[in-house]
Enzyme design. Sequence first.
Site, mmCIF file in Angstrom:
data_model
loop_
_atom_site.group_PDB
_atom_site.id
_atom_site.type_symbol
_atom_site.label_atom_id
_atom_site.label_comp_id
_atom_site.label_asym_id
_atom_site.label_seq_id
_atom_site.Cartn_x
_atom_site.Cartn_y
_atom_site.Cartn_z
ATOM 1 C CG ASP A 80 -0.602 -0.212 2.885
ATOM 2 O OD1 ASP A 80 0.872 -1.286 2.552
ATOM 3 O OD2 ASP A 80 -0.425 1.285 3.431
ATOM 4 C CD GLU A 144 4.535 1.015 6.969
ATOM 5 O OE1 GLU A 144 5.002 1.409 7.731
ATOM 6 O OE2 GLU A 144 3.996 2.046 5.820
#
Length: 390
Positions: A80, A144
Site C-alpha cells: 500500500d 501499513e
Amino acid sequence: MSYPLKNNAKSVPSVASILQRLIKARSVTPNDAGTIAYLAERLSELEFNIEVIESNGVKNLIAHRKFGEGPIFSYSGHVDVVPATSDGWRVDPFSGDIIDGVIYGRGAADMKGSVAAMLTATKDFCNANIAKLGTFYWLITSDEEGEATDGSVLIAEYLQQRGVVLDACLVGEPTSHKHVGDTIKNGRRGAISGRFIVQGKSGHVAYPEFTVNAAHIAGELVTQLANLAWSKDEPGSKSTLQVTGLTVPNIVDNLVPATCEIMFNVRYSHGYKSHDICQRLTEVAQTINADIKVAWERPCESFYTGKKADNCFLSLVENVISQELGQYPSLSTAGGTSDGRFFANELTQVVECGVKNDTIHQVNEHVAIADLLAIEQIYKRVLFKYLGSE
C-alpha cells in the site's frame, strides 16, 4: 545508462519491470489493487504455499516454502502507498515511467522497489542449484501506511496461533541515506499520541478571582512536558515529546476559558514501552492542582535488535553489505514507526534494509534502477547466506 520515458519492458532489468507493474497498481491504503494476487501467483510458481487473509478491506499475504530443517526466515513488507495527485509530478504518479535511469511513481521507494527486489532475489535463490535449508516466509500487507489495525498485526497473530517463531525477519523499508546500504535499522522508536483535557471555570475576564483559567493551567503543563528528561534513553535512540495542538473552544476576548485541550505526540526510545510513557505523563499532570484528564491514541511499541553470540542475523546483514559495498552500514533506530514492531521479540531478530528514503511520500518519489539492482543483490546474498549453502 539512460532510458526513454516510454519504454518496453524488455529494455529494463527484470526488477525494474516488476516495480513498474507494482507502481501502476493504485494501491492506496487499504486497497491492494491486485498486487497481492500478483505476488501470490509469482510465489506459487516458485512452489510457495499461499494464504491470503482479508479484514476490513485489507489483504495480507502469507506465503511460505519449507526446504528442510533449519532457521525460519521472512521477508516482510507492504504494497500500500499514500495518496498522490498529478500536481508537480514529472510523470503520472502511477505510471512507473523511467527518465534517465530513474523510475518515478508513488511507492517507488516506499516500498514497492524493495518488494520487486525481494521477488527477483527469491526467484534466483529458489532456482539456484544449491542445497537449501530452513523455511522461507513472505509476509506482505496492504495496511501499513494507514492505521495498521488489519495488516501485519494479524499476520503476526496468524503465525503465533500456528506456533511459527521467526528466527529472522528482513523488512524492506527504505533505510538508506546517501547510497544503498549505508544505513540499516535494527530497531525503531515507539510512538504514542494523546490529549490532555484541562477543566477550569469560566467567567468574565474583569473578575479573574471568580474563575479558573484552563488556558493558564494548560500553559503550565506544556512547560513541564517540554522540559521532561528521559533517563532511560540509550545512545542513538532519543525520546522526544512535541505538543501538536492547543485548543480553546468558543474564544471571545472577555471570557476566561473553562476548558483547554493539549494535543501531543511522543516518539520514545526502546528503553521505554507505551505503558511507561502513559504512566510518566499521567504523573506529570498529577503534580498540577487542577482537573486534568488524559486520553491516549495510536500506541506503536518500540523494538530493538541487538547482537547475538551465535547465528546473529544482524551481523550477517552487516557482513553482506560490507562485502557488497566495502564498508559496514550505520545502525539506526531513528525515523517513524514500521511493521517490524509486530514481529520483533526476544527470539526474532528484525532488521530493516532498503533503498534511499529521501523522496518517500513526496512529489516525484523515485528510485534509480542502479539502486534497485544494488538492493536486489543485498537481498539475494542474505538469502544465500542464511538459507543456502554459501
